[in-house]
Each structure stands twice: as structure tokens, then as C-alpha cells.
Design a protein around this motif. Structure first.
Motif, short mmCIF file in Angstrom:
data_model
loop_
_atom_site.label_atom_id
_atom_site.label_comp_id
_atom_site.label_asym_id
_atom_site.label_seq_id
_atom_site.Cartn_x
_atom_site.Cartn_y
_atom_site.Cartn_z
N SER B 13 0.84 -1.21 0.00
CA SER B 13 0.00 0.00 0.00
C SER B 13 0.87 1.25 0.00
O SER B 13 0.57 2.23 -0.69
CB SER B 13 -0.89 -0.01 1.23
OG SER B 13 -0.16 0.36 2.36
N ILE B 14 2.00 1.22 0.71
CA ILE B 14 2.90 2.38 0.70
C ILE B 14 3.46 2.57 -0.70
O ILE B 14 3.57 3.69 -1.22
CB ILE B 14 4.02 2.21 1.75
CG1 ILE B 14 3.43 2.27 3.16
CG2 ILE B 14 5.08 3.27 1.59
CD1 ILE B 14 4.43 2.02 4.25
N SER B 17 0.93 4.20 -2.86
CA SER B 17 0.79 5.62 -2.52
C SER B 17 1.96 6.43 -3.04
O SER B 17 1.80 7.56 -3.49
CB SER B 17 0.67 5.76 -1.01
OG SER B 17 -0.37 4.96 -0.54
N ILE B 20 1.33 7.11 -6.62
CA ILE B 20 0.31 8.16 -6.78
C ILE B 20 0.92 9.53 -6.48
O ILE B 20 0.70 10.51 -7.19
CB ILE B 20 -0.88 7.86 -5.86
CG1 ILE B 20 -1.60 6.59 -6.30
CG2 ILE B 20 -1.85 9.02 -5.81
CD1 ILE B 20 -2.70 6.15 -5.37
N ALA B 21 1.77 9.58 -5.43
CA ALA B 21 2.38 10.87 -5.07
C ALA B 21 3.34 11.32 -6.17
O ALA B 21 3.42 12.52 -6.49
CB ALA B 21 3.12 10.73 -3.74
N LEU B 44 6.39 8.84 3.32
CA LEU B 44 6.07 7.45 2.96
C LEU B 44 7.33 6.59 2.93
O LEU B 44 7.31 5.42 3.34
CB LEU B 44 5.39 7.43 1.59
CG LEU B 44 3.98 7.97 1.56
CD1 LEU B 44 3.46 8.06 0.14
CD2 LEU B 44 3.06 7.12 2.41
#
Lengths: 116, 100
Positions: B13-14, B17, B20-21, B44
């Protein structure tokens, strides 16, 4: 009797730790989606805030509960303390810098009234 | 001990993310979107170092995560200072109190 209690506490600790870890990773993904899809810089900071507080907080709490011995737990608490202090400050600094360099926040959703 | 499974889920999940970042950092219209995205990526990465330390059973990673959290903060503030003053402080103009 006491032995059963210790075993129960140990199992409960692991379950709560794994739960916190999963909730934290969920919050991280939601925060990242917020970072991606929200309107402008100031709204995206809400997404970044969710990652910093909800995601990091829950993940570190989960790790704190799952940590094998106290030396690991102390370092996790230190990282948590650092993140609590630094990430809001950084986000505030970004907001202030954006505001002073003239980035206008979207105050009203244009989709409702067109003549704005 | 299926703990490594849960650490793997968190790492995945990190990772999602972070991607996405990075997407936000590349898309971001204003420079401050990019600074915000890079700051989030830093946080993150700190989390992924911690979780990977647990995933691999090596608690030394936590010291690296502490250092990374500090440097990430200093980096963000340095970038913002550079945006505002155009320099990092060797010869600062006598700037006015509030507006840049």
C-alpha cells in the motif's frame, strides 16, 4: 490462570497491531488518492495531512504493538514523535509559502454558479 | 508467524501511494504541489523503511528511518526558502517583513 492471561494479552497485542497496521495502510492509500484528486494546493494538503497523521500514526502504532523488544519500541516512539512535530510544520510552511507567493485558493465550487 | 504477510500488505500500500504521489509531483501545476508531493513521498519512504525493517526482522533500519525523517523535513524547508529568496542564505537581501 495468570499464564492464560499473559497468552491472551500477547495474542490481543498482535491482533490489535495487525489491525492498526492495515487501517494505517488504508489511510495511506486514501490520503494519496486525496493528494491526487483534490482541487488545488490547499485542498491537497488535506490529503497529505491524512497520510501524515492517520496513515503514519496507525502504522507506527501497529509497529509499536508488534515490536519484539523495548529497544525497537523506543525507536518507533522516537520516529512517531519526530513525525508528529515535523510534518505539520512542513505542511504549514508550504501553505504559507504558497499563500505569500500568490496562489489563490478555490473558495467556491465553480460548478454551482457560473457567473462567479 | 504470518506477520510478514501483513508487513508485505503495508509495504504494497505504501508503494501504491508513492506511485500516486509521484504522479501528483509530475502533474502538479504549481511548484508547491510538487513540494507537497515530495514531502509526502519522504514521509512514505520513512514508513516503508520502518515496515521493511520489521518485514526483514532487522531493527537497525529504524535508525535510518529517524535520520531520513529529519533530513526530509530540512529538505522541504530548504526548498521553500529557496523559492522565497532565490538563494539559500549566503547573501540575503534585506527582505521586507511579510511579503516576498
Amino acid at each position: 490462570m495468570v499464564n492464560d492471561m499473559l497468552i491472551f494479552i500477547d495474542i490481543a497485542r498482535q491482533i490489535i497491531g495487525i489491525g492498526a497496521l492495515l487501517l494505517g495502510s488504508l489511510a495511506i492509500v486514501i490520503g494519496a488518492l486525496g493528494l491526487l484528486r483534490l482541487g488545488d494546493v490547499y485542498q491537497r494538503m488535506h490529503g497529505a495531512g491524512i497520510i501524515d497523521t492517520g496513515g503514519a500514526g496507525l502504522v507506527l502504532l501497529g509497529l509499536l504493538l508488534l515490536s519484539p523488544d523495548w529497544t525497537v519500541a523506543v525507536r518507533i516512539a522516537l520516529i512517531g514523535g519526530l513525525l508528529i512535530m515535523t510534518s505539520p510544520t512542513a505542511t504549514h510552511a508550504i501553505a504559507r509559502a504558497a499563500r505569500f507567493s500568490g496562489v489563490e485558493p478555490i473558495l467556491s465550487t465553480d460548478s454551482k454558479e457560473k457567473e462567479g | 508467524m504470518t506477520l510478514t504477510l501483513w508487513f508485505g500488505v503495508t509495504l504494497a500500500s505504501i508503494g501504491v501511494s508513492i506511485i500516486i504521489a509521484i504522479l501528483r509531483a509530475s502533474l502538479g501545476p504549481t511548484a508547491f504541489d510538487r513540494v507537497l508531493a515530495v514531502n509526502t513521498i519522504g514521509t512514505l519512504v520513512v514508513l516503508s523503511i520502518c515496515v521493511y525493517g520489521f518485514f526483514d526482522g532487522r531493527p537497525e533500519f529504524l535508525d535510518i528511518a529517524v535520520l531520513y525523517a529529519l533530513i526530509n523535513f530540512i529538505g522541504t524547508i530548504a526548498i521553500l526558502k529557496f523559492f522565497r529568496h532565490g538563494t539559500l542564505g549566503d547573501h540575503l537581501p534585506p527582505e521586507d517583513k511579510h511579503h516576498g
